[in-house]
Design a protein around this motif. Structure first.
Motif, PDB file in Angstrom:
ATOM      1  N   GLY A   5      -3.117   0.685  14.132  1.00  0.00           N
ATOM      2  CA  GLY A   5      -3.350   2.087  13.815  1.00  0.00           C
ATOM      3  C   GLY A   5      -3.325   2.951  15.059  1.00  0.00           C
ATOM      4  N   ILE A  26       2.599  10.205  10.418  1.00  0.00           N
ATOM      5  CA  ILE A  26       3.342  10.642   9.223  1.00  0.00           C
ATOM      6  C   ILE A  26       2.403  10.488   8.028  1.00  0.00           C
ATOM      7  CG2 ILE A  26       5.333  10.085   7.716  1.00  0.00           C
ATOM      8  CD1 ILE A  26       6.367  11.102  10.347  1.00  0.00           C
ATOM      9  N   GLY A  46       0.859  -1.185   0.000  1.00  0.00           N
ATOM     10  CA  GLY A  46       0.000   0.000   0.000  1.00  0.00           C
ATOM     11  C   GLY A  46       0.892   1.230   0.000  1.00  0.00           C
TER      12      GLY A  46
HETATM   13  C1  LIG Z   1       7.797   6.570   8.822  1.00  0.00           C
HETATM   14  C2  LIG Z   1       6.814   5.639   9.452  1.00  0.00           C
HETATM   15  C3  LIG Z   1       5.861   6.135  10.325  1.00  0.00           C
HETATM   16  C4  LIG Z   1       4.934   5.290  10.922  1.00  0.00           C
HETATM   17  N1  LIG Z   1       4.009   5.808  11.793  1.00  0.00           N
HETATM   18  C5  LIG Z   1       3.073   5.001  12.337  1.00  0.00           C
HETATM   19  C6  LIG Z   1       2.064   5.520  13.200  1.00  0.00           C
HETATM   20  O1  LIG Z   1       2.014   6.712  13.472  1.00  0.00           O
HETATM   21  N2  LIG Z   1       1.154   4.671  13.709  1.00  0.00           N
HETATM   22  C7  LIG Z   1       1.170   3.332  13.430  1.00  0.00           C
HETATM   23  O2  LIG Z   1       0.300   2.625  13.920  1.00  0.00           O
HETATM   24  N3  LIG Z   1       2.122   2.808  12.632  1.00  0.00           N
HETATM   25  C8  LIG Z   1       3.068   3.606  12.080  1.00  0.00           C
HETATM   26  N4  LIG Z   1       4.035   3.079  11.277  1.00  0.00           N
HETATM   27  C9  LIG Z   1       4.066   1.628  11.058  1.00  0.00           C
HETATM   28  C10 LIG Z   1       3.106   1.288   9.945  1.00  0.00           C
HETATM   29  O3  LIG Z   1       1.840   1.033  10.524  1.00  0.00           O
HETATM   30  C11 LIG Z   1       3.564   0.024   9.189  1.00  0.00           C
HETATM   31  O4  LIG Z   1       4.828   0.256   8.639  1.00  0.00           O
HETATM   32  C12 LIG Z   1       2.559  -0.327   8.085  1.00  0.00           C
HETATM   33  O5  LIG Z   1       2.868  -1.617   7.615  1.00  0.00           O
HETATM   34  C13 LIG Z   1       2.623   0.652   6.944  1.00  0.00           C
HETATM   35  O6  LIG Z   1       1.611   0.419   6.028  1.00  0.00           O
HETATM   36  P1  LIG Z   1       1.869   0.710   4.491  1.00  0.00           P
HETATM   37  O7  LIG Z   1       0.608   0.429   3.780  1.00  0.00           O
HETATM   38  O8  LIG Z   1       2.498   2.046   4.301  1.00  0.00           O
HETATM   39  O9  LIG Z   1       3.013  -0.359   4.185  1.00  0.00           O
HETATM   40  P2  LIG Z   1       3.224  -1.458   3.059  1.00  0.00           P
HETATM   41  O10 LIG Z   1       4.680  -1.762   3.121  1.00  0.00           O
HETATM   42  O11 LIG Z   1       2.675  -1.032   1.771  1.00  0.00           O
HETATM   43  O12 LIG Z   1       2.393  -2.654   3.578  1.00  0.00           O
HETATM   44  C14 LIG Z   1       2.807  -3.403   4.683  1.00  0.00           C
HETATM   45  C15 LIG Z   1       2.023  -4.680   4.764  1.00  0.00           C
HETATM   46  O13 LIG Z   1       0.687  -4.361   5.118  1.00  0.00           O
HETATM   47  C16 LIG Z   1      -0.198  -5.160   4.386  1.00  0.00           C
HETATM   48  N5  LIG Z   1      -1.017  -4.285   3.533  1.00  0.00           N
HETATM   49  C17 LIG Z   1      -0.843  -2.986   3.217  1.00  0.00           C
HETATM   50  N6  LIG Z   1      -1.888  -2.531   2.518  1.00  0.00           N
HETATM   51  C18 LIG Z   1      -2.724  -3.579   2.355  1.00  0.00           C
HETATM   52  C19 LIG Z   1      -3.978  -3.763   1.748  1.00  0.00           C
HETATM   53  N7  LIG Z   1      -4.633  -2.752   1.152  1.00  0.00           N
HETATM   54  N8  LIG Z   1      -4.550  -4.988   1.790  1.00  0.00           N
HETATM   55  C20 LIG Z   1      -3.936  -6.033   2.400  1.00  0.00           C
HETATM   56  N9  LIG Z   1      -2.745  -5.924   3.013  1.00  0.00           N
HETATM   57  C21 LIG Z   1      -2.156  -4.697   2.993  1.00  0.00           C
HETATM   58  C22 LIG Z   1       0.612  -6.137   3.608  1.00  0.00           C
HETATM   59  O14 LIG Z   1       0.849  -7.289   4.364  1.00  0.00           O
HETATM   60  C23 LIG Z   1       1.893  -5.396   3.436  1.00  0.00           C
HETATM   61  O15 LIG Z   1       2.962  -6.220   3.177  1.00  0.00           O
HETATM   62  C24 LIG Z   1       4.972   3.906  10.655  1.00  0.00           C
HETATM   63  C25 LIG Z   1       5.945   3.398   9.790  1.00  0.00           C
HETATM   64  C26 LIG Z   1       6.862   4.254   9.194  1.00  0.00           C
HETATM   65  C27 LIG Z   1       7.927   3.699   8.310  1.00  0.00           C
END
Ligand SMILES: Cc1cc2nc3c(=O)[nH]c(=O)nc-3n(C[C@H](O)[C@H](O)[C@H](O)COP(=O)(O)OP(=O)(O)OC[C@H]3O[C@@H](n4cnc5c(N)ncnc54)[C@H](O)[C@@H]3O)c2cc1C
Length: 456
Positions: free
Chosen positions: A143, A130, A69
């Protein structure tokens, strides 16, 4: 087995990129620059139909599926060697319904997309701190964000979700429809399928009062001891967490202090603005502030205020724990390790888990850690040309080892590292067994295995 990408291209409206195609390196990159995986194919999907086609193609071709995502997964779960990547980054639409206070959000949207869409309506829901982080990954694992004390975790605000499961079928999951799947995706991460869209409950939040406050390091003990008491019964409109942070070169920080480590408090009052000034006063009174950028601002401004600290390509290594009690011994470990941050991009946060997060029963969703009081993250992030990986990871590991004895066995799955796979059971806690039963039914072949994996 050789795969024929031409067949896939004919049936996909989005973009199909294989190893021999231009743009393969850009298409396979995720935010964590330490991750260097070579998928068999990246499908940048344009619709739920594309997702169904891509998932079926992967199953027929004996490829695992990595779902991406916002691409922020620290272990880089949004890509994998020899896998089919479902890249949702072209599916970022958000439709707000001001009548029902809900939003329909596509699976690849970021929190920036979400907040920009809901702000004009004076509405918001709990999201990350972020704006570039994906709604998908963040929500499916939990979340945690500024609004969580008042409105619960992001997943507590999911009303329904469209999900494509491992057999390529499409499900509308809600309390009434597919309740097992609906339960599992709220805390079980990406184990159960691809969420093509979420429906979220929204709350009246528009402008907030808050921002970061920096205190001298020698006040860190006072700050942490104050925080552990204050946050237990502070008004729920207040989201606040302590952070170790090196001062970035920003105008509100005295120039001669740039580059020094501090203890900070980052606050967000999502209520009446005048009351916010009063609500933050006890925090400001803990000790003299070296710098602060506190005031009224649109919620999306606070949500993007720290984006510049986490550009794409940084190297990431994180560790996390849930904590029930922030003991004096735990605080002593923070005082020793927090100030040793390896780079301005690194940080340590202690998020509150209380208020509305505690009012949800531990078995109502798959996020079971409702008895935790805090979620701690040691977020190692550094530019590879400034800090070597051994130094960056050593800071995280030493800090983690020092605090682990005062923490729960499990940590927040979304903050876990790749080498945390042996903690999966503890991370899912009491939900693990039911999650595994549902995994066996919906994904017996473990097509969706690039995640905090529940092995069927
Ligand atoms: C800079 C930074 C700030 C962050 N801040 C927070 C915060 O404030 N609060 C918090 O709770 N967490 C935070 N996180 C952690 C964050 O929740 C995880 O890194 C999360 O996996 C990010 O989601 P993404 O969709 O960007 O990642 P991606 O790398 O795109 O997805 C991670 C995994 O999530 C699953 N996934 C994503 N989208 C889908 C979808 N639509 N359907 C099914 N599976 C899906 C998959 O298994 C995928 O491999 C942060 C991370 C970073 C790097």
């Amino acid at each position: 087995m050789s795969i024929n990408l031409d067949t896939l291209r004919e049936s996909i409206r989005g973009t199909v990129t294989g190893p021999d195609d231009d743009g393969y390196d850009a298409a396979r990159a995720v935010r964590n620059g330490m991750i260097d995986k070579r998928p068999a194919v990246i499908v940048r999907v344009a619709s739920a139909g594309d997702v169904m086609t891509a998932v079926r193609f992967a199953a027929d071709s004996d490829l695992s599926v990595a779902v991406r995502g916002g691409a922020h997964s620290v272990p880089g779960f949004g890509t994998a060697d020899d896998a089919l990547v479902v890249d949702l980054s072209a599916m970022r639409g958000v439709r707000v319904d001001p009548m029902t206070h809900t939003a329909r959000v596509e699976g690849g949207a970021t929190w920036g997309d979400m907040n920009a869409a809901t702000y004009p309506f004076g509405l918001a829901t709990t999201g990350g701190i972020i704006s570039t982080t994906g709604v998908g990954g963040l929500t499916l694992g939990g979340g945690i964000g500024y609004l969580a004390r008042g409105h619960g975790l992001s997943l507590d605000n999911v009303v329904a979700a469209d999900v494509v499961t491992a057999d390529g079928s499409f499900h509308v999951a809600s309390e009434k429809n597919d309740p097992d799947l609906f339960w599992a995706i709220r805390g079980g991460g990406g184990n159960f399928g691809v969420v093509t869209s979420f429906e979220f409950r929204l709350h009246p939040v528009k402008d907030i009062y808050g921002g970061p406050m920096f205190f001298e390091l020698d006040k860190a003990g006072d700050v942490l001891r104050f925080y552990r008491e204050f946050i237990q019964d502070a008004p729920e409109q207040l989201g606040v967490f302590p952070a170790y942070q090196i001062a970035p070169p920003l105008p509100f920080i005295p120039e001669d202090r740039h580059g020094e480590p501090f203890i900070a408090m980052v606050a967000c009052w999502a209520g009446d603005l005048e009351a916010g000034e009063k609500a933050l006063k006890p925090i400001q009174d803990i000790a003299p502030r070296v710098a602060e950028m506190v005031g009224p601002m649109p919620y999306p401004v606070l949500n993007s205020a720290f984006d510049a600290l986490v550009p794409p390509g940084l190297h990431h290594y994180w560790k996390a724990n849930f904590v029930k009690e922030l003991t004096d011994d735990a605080i002593a470990a923070h005082l020793e390790h927090g100030p040793k941050l390896p780079a301005v991009n690194s940080t340590m946060h202690i998020y509150p888990i209380n208020g509305a997060c505690h009012r949800v029963a531990p078995d109502a969703t798959a996020f079971a850690h409702r008895d935790a009081t805090f979620a701690t993250v040691i977020a190692g992030m550094w530019p590879p040309d400034q800090v070597d990986d051994a130094t960056g990871t050593a800071w995280v590991r030493d800090y983690y080892d020092a605090t682990a004895p005062y923490s729960e066995a499990g940590g927040y799955t979304n903050f876990a590292a790749e080498d945390d796979q042996d903690r999966v059971r503890a991370n899912y806690g009491p939900s693990y067994d039911r999650l595994r039963e549902i995994k066996i039914k919906l994904d017996p072949g473990n097509l969706f295995r690039h995640n905090q994996n529940i092995v069927p």
